[in-house]
Each structure stands twice: as structure tokens, then as C-alpha cells.
Design a protein around this motif. Structure first.
Motif, PDB file in Angstrom:
ATOM      1  N   ARG A  39      -0.399 -15.582   2.749  1.00 45.40           N
ATOM      2  CA  ARG A  39      -0.520 -14.350   3.023  1.00 45.40           C
ATOM      3  C   ARG A  39       0.467 -13.763   2.491  1.00 45.40           C
ATOM      4  NH1 ARG A  39      -4.706 -10.811   4.066  1.00 45.40           N
ATOM      5  NH2 ARG A  39      -3.446  -8.438   5.276  1.00 45.40           N
ATOM      6  N   GLY A  40       0.239 -12.464   1.951  1.00 43.33           N
ATOM      7  CA  GLY A  40       1.695 -12.053   0.285  1.00 43.33           C
ATOM      8  C   GLY A  40       2.413 -11.416   2.132  1.00 43.33           C
ATOM      9  N   LEU A  41       3.816 -11.061   1.626  1.00 44.48           N
ATOM     10  CA  LEU A  41       4.821 -10.141   2.735  1.00 44.48           C
ATOM     11  C   LEU A  41       4.735  -8.754   2.520  1.00 44.48           C
ATOM     12  CD1 LEU A  41       7.721 -12.787   2.963  1.00 44.48           C
ATOM     13  CD2 LEU A  41       5.832 -12.214   4.331  1.00 44.48           C
ATOM     14  N   ALA A  42       4.686  -8.024   3.175  1.00 42.59           N
ATOM     15  CA  ALA A  42       4.652  -6.675   2.633  1.00 42.59           C
ATOM     16  C   ALA A  42       6.754  -6.065   3.045  1.00 42.59           C
ATOM     17  CB  ALA A  42       4.193  -5.446   3.647  1.00 42.59           C
ATOM     18  N   VAL A  43       7.268  -6.517   2.293  1.00 42.25           N
ATOM     19  CA  VAL A  43       8.578  -5.918   2.185  1.00 42.25           C
ATOM     20  C   VAL A  43       9.176  -4.705   2.041  1.00 42.25           C
ATOM     21  CG1 VAL A  43      10.593  -7.079   1.030  1.00 42.25           C
ATOM     22  CG2 VAL A  43       8.437  -8.663   0.724  1.00 42.25           C
ATOM     23  N   ALA A  75      -5.688   0.033  -0.885  1.00 43.99           N
ATOM     24  CA  ALA A  75      -6.602  -1.096  -2.020  1.00 43.99           C
ATOM     25  C   ALA A  75      -5.587  -1.511  -2.091  1.00 43.99           C
ATOM     26  CB  ALA A  75      -7.641  -0.153  -2.104  1.00 43.99           C
ATOM     27  N   PRO A  76      -5.087  -1.360  -3.007  1.00 45.18           N
ATOM     28  CA  PRO A  76      -4.204  -2.516  -4.089  1.00 45.18           C
ATOM     29  C   PRO A  76      -3.358  -3.227  -3.038  1.00 45.18           C
ATOM     30  CG  PRO A  76      -3.265  -0.160  -4.895  1.00 45.18           C
ATOM     31  CD  PRO A  76      -4.741  -0.240  -3.535  1.00 45.18           C
ATOM     32  N   VAL A  77      -2.467  -2.888  -2.309  1.00 42.13           N
ATOM     33  CA  VAL A  77      -1.529  -3.372  -1.434  1.00 42.13           C
ATOM     34  C   VAL A  77      -2.224  -4.791  -0.709  1.00 42.13           C
ATOM     35  CG1 VAL A  77      -0.244  -3.455   0.076  1.00 42.13           C
ATOM     36  CG2 VAL A  77       0.064  -1.744  -0.942  1.00 42.13           C
ATOM     37  N   GLU A  78      -3.542  -4.038   0.108  1.00 42.97           N
ATOM     38  CA  GLU A  78      -4.074  -5.482   0.366  1.00 42.97           C
ATOM     39  C   GLU A  78      -4.653  -6.309  -0.112  1.00 42.97           C
ATOM     40  OE1 GLU A  78      -7.282  -2.687   2.849  1.00 42.97           O
ATOM     41  OE2 GLU A  78      -6.405  -2.724   4.611  1.00 42.97           O
ATOM     42  N   ALA A  79      -5.282  -5.506  -1.527  1.00 45.32           N
ATOM     43  CA  ALA A  79      -5.624  -6.687  -2.380  1.00 45.32           C
ATOM     44  C   ALA A  79      -4.797  -7.961  -2.729  1.00 45.32           C
ATOM     45  CB  ALA A  79      -5.790  -6.172  -3.541  1.00 45.32           C
ATOM     46  N   ALA A  80      -3.724  -7.462  -2.608  1.00 49.05           N
ATOM     47  CA  ALA A  80      -2.282  -8.026  -3.062  1.00 49.05           C
ATOM     48  C   ALA A  80      -1.918  -8.888  -2.106  1.00 49.05           C
ATOM     49  CB  ALA A  80      -0.853  -7.262  -3.425  1.00 49.05           C
ATOM     50  N   LEU A  81      -1.788  -8.610  -0.681  1.00 50.79           N
ATOM     51  CA  LEU A  81      -1.301  -9.212   0.358  1.00 50.79           C
ATOM     52  C   LEU A  81      -2.410 -10.737   0.303  1.00 50.79           C
ATOM     53  CD1 LEU A  81      -0.152  -6.796   2.796  1.00 50.79           C
ATOM     54  CD2 LEU A  81       1.511  -8.433   0.764  1.00 50.79           C
ATOM     55  N   SER A  82      -4.098 -10.388   0.590  1.00 46.75           N
ATOM     56  CA  SER A  82      -5.111 -11.069   0.559  1.00 46.75           C
ATOM     57  C   SER A  82      -4.918 -12.445  -0.639  1.00 46.75           C
ATOM     58  CB  SER A  82      -6.450 -10.292   0.535  1.00 46.75           C
ATOM     59  OG  SER A  82      -6.346  -9.517   1.608  1.00 46.75           O
ATOM     60  N   ALA A  83      -4.243 -12.647  -1.830  1.00 45.86           N
ATOM     61  CA  ALA A  83      -3.648 -13.394  -2.451  1.00 45.86           C
ATOM     62  C   ALA A  83      -2.510 -13.745  -2.618  1.00 45.86           C
ATOM     63  CB  ALA A  83      -4.063 -12.723  -4.151  1.00 45.86           C
ATOM     64  N   GLY A  84      -1.713 -13.699  -1.679  1.00 42.75           N
ATOM     65  CA  GLY A  84      -0.695 -14.259  -1.218  1.00 42.75           C
ATOM     66  C   GLY A  84       0.730 -13.672  -1.893  1.00 42.75           C
ATOM     67  N   ARG A  85       0.247 -12.881  -2.616  1.00 44.23           N
ATOM     68  CA  ARG A  85       0.853 -12.068  -3.306  1.00 44.23           C
ATOM     69  C   ARG A  85       1.875 -11.082  -2.377  1.00 44.23           C
ATOM     70  NH1 ARG A  85      -2.959 -10.864  -7.035  1.00 44.23           N
ATOM     71  NH2 ARG A  85      -2.454  -8.657  -6.658  1.00 44.23           N
TER      72      ARG A  85
END
Length: 224
Positions: free
Chosen positions: A14-18, A96-106
Motif C-alpha cells: 500500500r502507498g505511503l501518505a508522506v 478521492a485521488p489520494v485514496e485511489a493512489a494509496l490503494s494502487a501502491g503509489r
């Protein structure tokens, strides 16, 4: 699972929220841009704001520019991860765009103040957060940088400087704290932090299956 598949599964996470925070002028925006040049897979959380665009700023690239009514509706509809009023304007991070990115591993970089960082840490994304506070080497240097960038009037600069002490007081709430005395050295330390956080055991769910595969190989050897 064959060990030969290790290189295929190591990227599954899962992606990181930095979160990058600092008083205005300490360099968090510059550092965020540098990180994205270093690793093009990083996404930037584009904020929504009620302030008017400055010359050269583009909708959806620098900010999502919204009226106060539109911004208020986004808050009421639960579309904001965090929001705050800063110097008379509202800023916030669309969910929305943040959750989509983290779910995709970005991994996603947030260039936000301590209030926004606190809200995201306390949100449903809290487990994904890596928070970093950037300090200036001195208050005199902080003011010099604000004046050198030539974006604000003397009154606005005075307001930013007056607010800096309160912002800096929140440094201890962050996972990491860096002094931006040299932008190249500070960027290098940020890269180290990001690399280490990506390699944390709890951020690599593929390790469970991988170690089970190692155990299976041991058992296969014993049967021979």
C-alpha cells in the motif's frame, strides 16, 4: 511460491501518505518537487483552495481553485481529508485521488501545515502516514527566503513571520524533523527516510507469503 518470484512480489504494498510541513519559507515545497524528480512514481496531493490563482498557476496542477461555496460543499460532502483557513483563504486535500493512489501502491506527498497533518494522522489514512517537519536554520534566514521569492507584500510576509513561531511549536508531533540548512543535504535525508519507510516490515505484506515459501523449500529438502 517459487523464490524466483520474489522480484515480482516485492512491489506489492500500500502507498505511503508522506506529509511535509514547515513554516512558510522553510522549503517544503521545493523539497517536495525535488522528491518527485528523484522518483517519478510519487504522486502529489493537489490541494483545493479558495484563493485566486497566481500568475502561471494552472487548475488541477498547482491547485484546484474553488469558490467559498464550492469549498464548503466539499467539506459537507466528506470530500476533504483535511482543511484549514490560512491567511484568510481556505485550503484542503481532496480525498478521492489520494485514496485511489494509496490503494494502487503509489506514495503521495502532502505539502500542508501542521493542522492538515494532524487531521490526516487522525483520519482513516493514519496508518499510511509518514510525517516530516522541515525547520529553517534560523529565523533570519526564514525571513530572507520569504523576501527573496518575491511573491508577497511586506504585510503578508510580516503575517507569515508572526505565524511561524506557532507553526514551529508543533515540530514534536512529527515522525521526523529535519533542518533545511542545505537543500541538497536535506533532500538526501528525505530520500533516506522514504526508502527506509518503504522497507518497513509492516509495509511489505508480500513477506508473509515469501517466508512461507522459504519454509516450504525447507520441508521439500527434508523429504528428499
Amino acid at each position: 511460491m517459487s523464490l524466483r518470484r520474489a522480484d515480482m512480489i516485492q512491489g506489492i504494498r500500500r502507498g505511503l501518505a508522506v506529509i511535509l510541513s514547515s513554516p512558510s519559507g522553510a522549503g517544503k515545497s521545493t523539497l517536495a518537487r525535488r522528491l518527485m524528480v528523484w522518483d517519478e512514481s510519487l504522486s502529489f496531493s493537489v490541494s483545493a483552495t479558495t484563493r485566486p490563482p497566481r500568475e502561471g498557476e494552472a487548475e488541477g496542477v498547482d491547485y484546484y481553485f474553488r469558490s467559498r461555496d464550492e469549498f464548503g460543499k466539499m467539506i459537507l460532502d466528506g470530500e476533504m481529508l483535511e482543511h484549514a483557513e490560512v491567511f484568510g483563504n481556505h485550503y484542503g486535500s481532496p480525498r478521492a485521488p489520494v485514496e485511489a493512489a494509496l490503494s494502487a501502491g503509489r506514495d503521495v506527498i502532502f505539502d500542508i501545515d501542521w493542522q492538515g497533518g494532524q487531521q490526516i494522522r487522525n483520519s482513516s489514512l493514519g496508518r499510511d502516514v509518514v510525517s516530516i517537519f522541515i525547520l529553517p536554520p534560523s529565523i533570519a534566514e526564514l525571513e530572507r527566503r520569504l523576501r527573496e521569492r518575491g511573491q508577497d507584500s511586506d504585510d503578508v510576509i510580516a503575517g507569515r513571520m508572526a505565524k511561524s513561531e506557532a507553526e514551529i511549536s508543533h515540530w514534536a508531533e512529527y515522525d521526523y524533523v529535519l533542518v533545511n540548512d542545505d537543500v541538497d543535504a536535506c533532500e538526501a535525508r528525505l530520500r533516506t527516510i522514504l526508502t527506509a519507510e518503504r522497507l518497513r516490515r509492516d509495509r511489505q505484506p508480500w513477506l508473509t507469503d515469501f517466508t512461507r515459501a522459504l519454509g516450504a523449500e525447507f520441508r521439500e529438502r527434508e523429504r528428499r
